[in-house]
Each structure stands twice: as structure tokens, then as C-alpha cells.
Design a protein around this motif. Sequence first.
Motif, PDB file in Angstrom:
ATOM      1  N   LEU A 167      48.057  31.441  31.568  1.00 28.50           N
ATOM      2  CA  LEU A 167      47.356  31.479  30.283  1.00 28.50           C
ATOM      3  C   LEU A 167      46.164  30.523  30.270  1.00 28.50           C
ATOM      4  CD1 LEU A 167      50.331  31.739  27.781  1.00 28.50           C
ATOM      5  CD2 LEU A 167      48.635  33.492  28.309  1.00 28.50           C
ATOM      6  N   SER A 168      46.301  29.384  30.930  1.00 25.36           N
ATOM      7  CA  SER A 168      45.190  28.425  30.995  1.00 25.36           C
ATOM      8  C   SER A 168      44.000  29.011  31.733  1.00 25.36           C
ATOM      9  CB  SER A 168      45.636  27.132  31.685  1.00 25.36           C
ATOM     10  OG  SER A 168      46.665  26.520  30.959  1.00 25.36           O
ATOM     11  N   ILE A 169      44.255  29.669  32.849  1.00 28.27           N
ATOM     12  CA  ILE A 169      43.173  30.310  33.606  1.00 28.27           C
ATOM     13  C   ILE A 169      42.491  31.365  32.730  1.00 28.27           C
ATOM     14  CG2 ILE A 169      42.637  31.770  35.601  1.00 28.27           C
ATOM     15  CD1 ILE A 169      43.236  28.886  36.354  1.00 28.27           C
ATOM     16  N   SER A 170      43.286  32.156  32.046  1.00 26.86           N
ATOM     17  CA  SER A 170      42.745  33.187  31.163  1.00 26.86           C
ATOM     18  C   SER A 170      41.876  32.584  30.064  1.00 26.86           C
ATOM     19  CB  SER A 170      43.904  33.982  30.553  1.00 26.86           C
ATOM     20  OG  SER A 170      43.447  34.844  29.553  1.00 26.86           O
ATOM     21  N   LEU A 171      42.348  31.495  29.457  1.00 30.01           N
ATOM     22  CA  LEU A 171      41.582  30.845  28.391  1.00 30.01           C
ATOM     23  C   LEU A 171      40.297  30.214  28.909  1.00 30.01           C
ATOM     24  CD1 LEU A 171      44.406  29.187  26.267  1.00 30.01           C
ATOM     25  CD2 LEU A 171      42.925  31.099  25.618  1.00 30.01           C
ATOM     26  N   ILE A 172      40.342  29.683  30.117  1.00 27.74           N
ATOM     27  CA  ILE A 172      39.133  29.091  30.697  1.00 27.74           C
ATOM     28  C   ILE A 172      38.064  30.155  30.880  1.00 27.74           C
ATOM     29  CG2 ILE A 172      38.189  28.092  32.825  1.00 27.74           C
ATOM     30  CD1 ILE A 172      40.826  26.448  32.992  1.00 27.74           C
ATOM     31  N   PHE A 173      38.436  31.308  31.432  1.00 23.37           N
ATOM     32  CA  PHE A 173      37.457  32.379  31.623  1.00 23.37           C
ATOM     33  C   PHE A 173      36.927  32.906  30.294  1.00 23.37           C
ATOM     34  CE2 PHE A 173      39.326  32.898  35.967  1.00 23.37           C
ATOM     35  CZ  PHE A 173      38.148  32.635  36.651  1.00 23.37           C
ATOM     36  N   LYS A 174      37.803  33.013  29.311  1.00 27.05           N
ATOM     37  CA  LYS A 174      37.377  33.478  27.989  1.00 27.05           C
ATOM     38  C   LYS A 174      36.416  32.471  27.350  1.00 27.05           C
ATOM     39  CE  LYS A 174      37.767  36.243  24.400  1.00 27.05           C
ATOM     40  NZ  LYS A 174      37.273  37.593  24.387  1.00 27.05           N
ATOM     41  N   ALA A 175      36.703  31.173  27.496  1.00 24.04           N
ATOM     42  CA  ALA A 175      35.829  30.133  26.946  1.00 24.04           C
ATOM     43  C   ALA A 175      34.454  30.169  27.610  1.00 24.04           C
ATOM     44  CB  ALA A 175      36.469  28.760  27.118  1.00 24.04           C
TER      45      ALA A 175
END
Length: 103
Positions: free
Chosen positions: A62-70
Motif C-alpha cells: 500500500l505504501s508503494i501504491s500511495l507513493i506512486f499516486k502522490a
Amino acid sequence: MEYLMNTNKENKYLKAKERVEEVKQFYTKVLSSLGVIVVVGAINYYLDKWEHPWFLWVVFGLSISLIFKAIKVFGFNSFFGKDWEERKIKEFMQDDERPSKWE
């Protein structure tokens, strides 16, 4: 002339509204991710008292996903960001205006 100014203001408004919607979706994703982490962490604790903290894999994903979204939403990606797209569009438009070497 007034029509162009109104159209320009409308375009800016629509772009700003679109951007606000993207930011809103990002924060919604952050909150839902936190909820998922809490639930999965609770399940992990219930099953084996965190002897094997496998819920950290969920946190990592989820952290990787949020980083890319940010990066996408807040424009930290300067190489392929909106500015890059606009520069390339202008460059291609200028190339089309120039006469070809073969013509």
C-alpha cells in the motif's frame, strides 16, 4: 475578445476542479489504506500475536501504491509531468509549421 477570455477562464476553472478531484481521491485512498492496514494488522495479531508479522507486506504494498499516486497527483515527477507534455506538444506543433526538407 471577451468570448476568448471567458473560454480561458472556463478552461482554468475546469482544470482546477479536475485537480481538486484528484487530490480528494488521493486523500480518500490514504484513509482507506489506513483502514485496511488496521484491519489486516488486527487479523494478524488475532491469528498469531504478531509472531510472524505478515501484515507488513500489506503495509509495504500500500505504501508503494500511495507513493506512486502522490507523485502523479502532486507532480513530483518532473520528467514526464504536465510541463513536459506541454513542451512536447509545442515542439511538435512548431515542427509541423516548418517546411519539410523533402518538400
